[in-house]
Scaffold this motif. Sequence first.
Motif, PDB file in Angstrom:
ATOM      1  N   ILE A   1      41.058  24.901  -3.331  1.00 16.13           N
ATOM      2  CA  ILE A   1      41.235  24.459  -1.951  1.00 16.13           C
ATOM      3  C   ILE A   1      40.291  23.319  -1.597  1.00 16.13           C
ATOM      4  O   ILE A   1      39.076  23.466  -1.700  1.00 16.13           O
ATOM      5  CB  ILE A   1      40.955  25.632  -0.959  1.00 16.13           C
ATOM      6  CG1 ILE A   1      41.722  26.889  -1.356  1.00 16.13           C
ATOM      7  CG2 ILE A   1      41.281  25.213   0.471  1.00 16.13           C
ATOM      8  CD1 ILE A   1      43.193  26.800  -1.200  1.00 16.13           C
TER       9      ILE A   1
ATOM     10  N   LYS B   1      36.223  16.992  -4.407  1.00 20.08           N
ATOM     11  CA  LYS B   1      36.527  15.576  -4.688  1.00 20.08           C
ATOM     12  C   LYS B   1      36.528  14.780  -3.382  1.00 20.08           C
ATOM     13  O   LYS B   1      36.994  15.289  -2.346  1.00 20.08           O
ATOM     14  CB  LYS B   1      37.876  15.456  -5.386  1.00 20.08           C
ATOM     15  CG  LYS B   1      39.057  15.818  -4.499  1.00 20.08           C
ATOM     16  CD  LYS B   1      40.387  15.719  -5.239  1.00 20.08           C
ATOM     17  CE  LYS B   1      41.546  15.977  -4.298  1.00 20.08           C
ATOM     18  NZ  LYS B   1      42.743  16.454  -5.000  1.00 20.08           N
TER      19      LYS B   1
ATOM     20  N   ASN C   1      37.870  16.099  -9.697  1.00 20.73           N
ATOM     21  CA  ASN C   1      39.007  15.597 -10.476  1.00 20.73           C
ATOM     22  C   ASN C   1      38.756  14.256 -11.162  1.00 20.73           C
ATOM     23  O   ASN C   1      39.649  13.715 -11.799  1.00 20.73           O
ATOM     24  CB  ASN C   1      40.265  15.528  -9.610  1.00 20.73           C
ATOM     25  CG  ASN C   1      40.211  14.421  -8.585  1.00 20.73           C
ATOM     26  OD1 ASN C   1      39.121  13.978  -8.205  1.00 20.73           O
ATOM     27  ND2 ASN C   1      41.364  13.976  -8.131  1.00 20.73           N
TER      28      ASN C   1
ATOM     29  N   MET D   1      46.990  25.552  -3.445  1.00 22.32           N
ATOM     30  CA  MET D   1      46.122  24.573  -2.810  1.00 22.32           C
ATOM     31  C   MET D   1      46.182  24.803  -1.295  1.00 22.32           C
ATOM     32  O   MET D   1      46.777  25.777  -0.852  1.00 22.32           O
ATOM     33  CB  MET D   1      46.584  23.149  -3.175  1.00 22.32           C
ATOM     34  CG  MET D   1      46.817  23.038  -4.655  1.00 22.32           C
ATOM     35  SD  MET D   1      47.287  21.445  -5.387  1.00 22.32           S
ATOM     36  CE  MET D   1      47.279  20.258  -4.106  1.00 22.32           C
ATOM     37  N   SER D   2      45.573  23.904  -0.519  1.00 24.89           N
ATOM     38  CA  SER D   2      45.488  24.146   0.931  1.00 24.89           C
ATOM     39  C   SER D   2      46.831  24.505   1.570  1.00 24.89           C
ATOM     40  O   SER D   2      46.903  25.414   2.385  1.00 24.89           O
ATOM     41  CB  SER D   2      44.910  22.918   1.640  1.00 24.89           C
ATOM     42  OG  SER D   2      43.567  22.755   1.265  1.00 24.89           O
TER      43      SER D   2
ATOM     44  N   VAL E   1      37.468  22.538  -3.708  1.00 24.19           N
ATOM     45  CA  VAL E   1      37.691  21.216  -4.319  1.00 24.19           C
ATOM     46  C   VAL E   1      36.918  20.159  -3.527  1.00 24.19           C
ATOM     47  O   VAL E   1      37.260  19.825  -2.395  1.00 24.19           O
ATOM     48  CB  VAL E   1      39.196  20.890  -4.383  1.00 24.19           C
ATOM     49  CG1 VAL E   1      39.409  19.478  -4.925  1.00 24.19           C
ATOM     50  CG2 VAL E   1      39.912  21.900  -5.270  1.00 24.19           C
TER      51      VAL E   1
ATOM     52  N   MET F   1      47.479  26.450 -15.542  1.00 26.59           N
ATOM     53  CA  MET F   1      47.358  25.898 -14.190  1.00 26.59           C
ATOM     54  C   MET F   1      48.630  25.156 -13.842  1.00 26.59           C
ATOM     55  O   MET F   1      49.300  24.624 -14.738  1.00 26.59           O
ATOM     56  CB  MET F   1      46.170  24.938 -14.155  1.00 26.59           C
ATOM     57  CG  MET F   1      45.871  24.303 -12.803  1.00 26.59           C
ATOM     58  SD  MET F   1      46.740  22.770 -12.478  1.00 26.59           S
ATOM     59  CE  MET F   1      45.394  21.600 -12.552  1.00 26.59           C
TER      60      MET F   1
HETATM   61  C1  LIG Z   1      43.001  17.789  -4.694  1.00 29.09           C
HETATM   62  C2  LIG Z   1      43.432  18.899  -5.532  1.00 29.09           C
HETATM   63  C3  LIG Z   1      43.449  20.213  -5.026  1.00 29.09           C
HETATM   64  C4  LIG Z   1      43.108  20.556  -3.596  1.00 29.09           C
HETATM   65  O1  LIG Z   1      44.054  20.036  -2.731  1.00 29.09           O
HETATM   66  P1  LIG Z   1      44.050  20.380  -1.175  1.00 29.09           P
HETATM   67  O2  LIG Z   1      45.461  20.213  -0.768  1.00 29.09           O
HETATM   68  O3  LIG Z   1      43.130  19.389  -0.545  1.00 29.09           O
HETATM   69  O4  LIG Z   1      43.581  21.775  -1.015  1.00 29.09           O
HETATM   70  C5  LIG Z   1      43.830  21.231  -5.891  1.00 29.09           C
HETATM   71  N1  LIG Z   1      44.165  20.991  -7.163  1.00 29.09           N
HETATM   72  C6  LIG Z   1      44.147  19.747  -7.690  1.00 29.09           C
HETATM   73  C7  LIG Z   1      44.533  19.558  -9.107  1.00 29.09           C
HETATM   74  C8  LIG Z   1      43.790  18.666  -6.891  1.00 29.09           C
HETATM   75  O5  LIG Z   1      43.787  17.434  -7.410  1.00 29.09           O
END
Ligand SMILES: *Cc1c(COP(=O)(O)O)cnc(C)c1O
Length: 220
Positions: free
Chosen positions: A211, A24, A45, A194-195, A22, A150
């Motif tokens: 991630i 962003k 995103n 996610m992380s 990820v 998701m």
């Molecule tokens: C930002 C984001 C992630 C990644 O988040 P981290 O905690 O930084 O790994 C994953 N999915 C979505 C939808 C996000 O907005």
Amino acid sequence: MIAANILSIKEKLPADVALVAVSKLQNPESVLEAYAAGQRHFGENRAQEFAFKQARLPADIVWHFIGHLQTNKVKMVVGKAELIHSVDSERLLWAIEKEALKQGIQQDCLLEVHIAVEESKSGFSKEELEALISQPEFRRLQSVKICGIMGMASFVSDEQQIRAEFRRLKHIYDRLQQSVFAGNPDFRYLSMGMSGDWPIAIEEGSTLIRIGSQIFTKTD
Ligand SMILES: *Cc1c(COP(=O)(O)O)cnc(C)c1O
């Protein structure tokens, strides 16, 4: 550092789980660092930021759109992102269908399901999802390919709660795969983790983890 972070995650990934980095809020240079380490799947995103980076980064990057998408911005994402993870309303689904139809393409999408306790997170509730898929119009989607679902777990430290939420999402995924999407090979992605929670997500059946900070935040 970015390369090492990617490697340490990849080492722990089962063969059937894919990694979306990820990117962003990261600059193109950081994305290139991950790219040099072999990473090809990246997630953004925001429509504007996605367009900016896609124009400046290698053409063989596979882009995932993971954020809330406003219907007036579908043009910026449809046909450009390989997979849109965050279809969180019927209105958005039909807007994507319309745009993809206009472009004459098929757009791979995931339906976002709300599993967290936080109201701020988006996605269909289980009931809304059921209402959606039982509509005759749903079967008439031509240009949107529903490839899975998701979800995001609550932002809490309680591992049991996170696990229970992922398990609920997996259960919804399995039920869909055995009913409306039975025999449909397109329906194959369970995007969760996610992380902070991806090891749990994998234990609970994730096939796609997203991630950001664990890859791009310098830790030493
Ligand atoms: C930002 C984001 C992630 C990644 O988040 P981290 O905690 O930084 O790994 C994953 N999915 C979505 C939808 C996000 O907005």
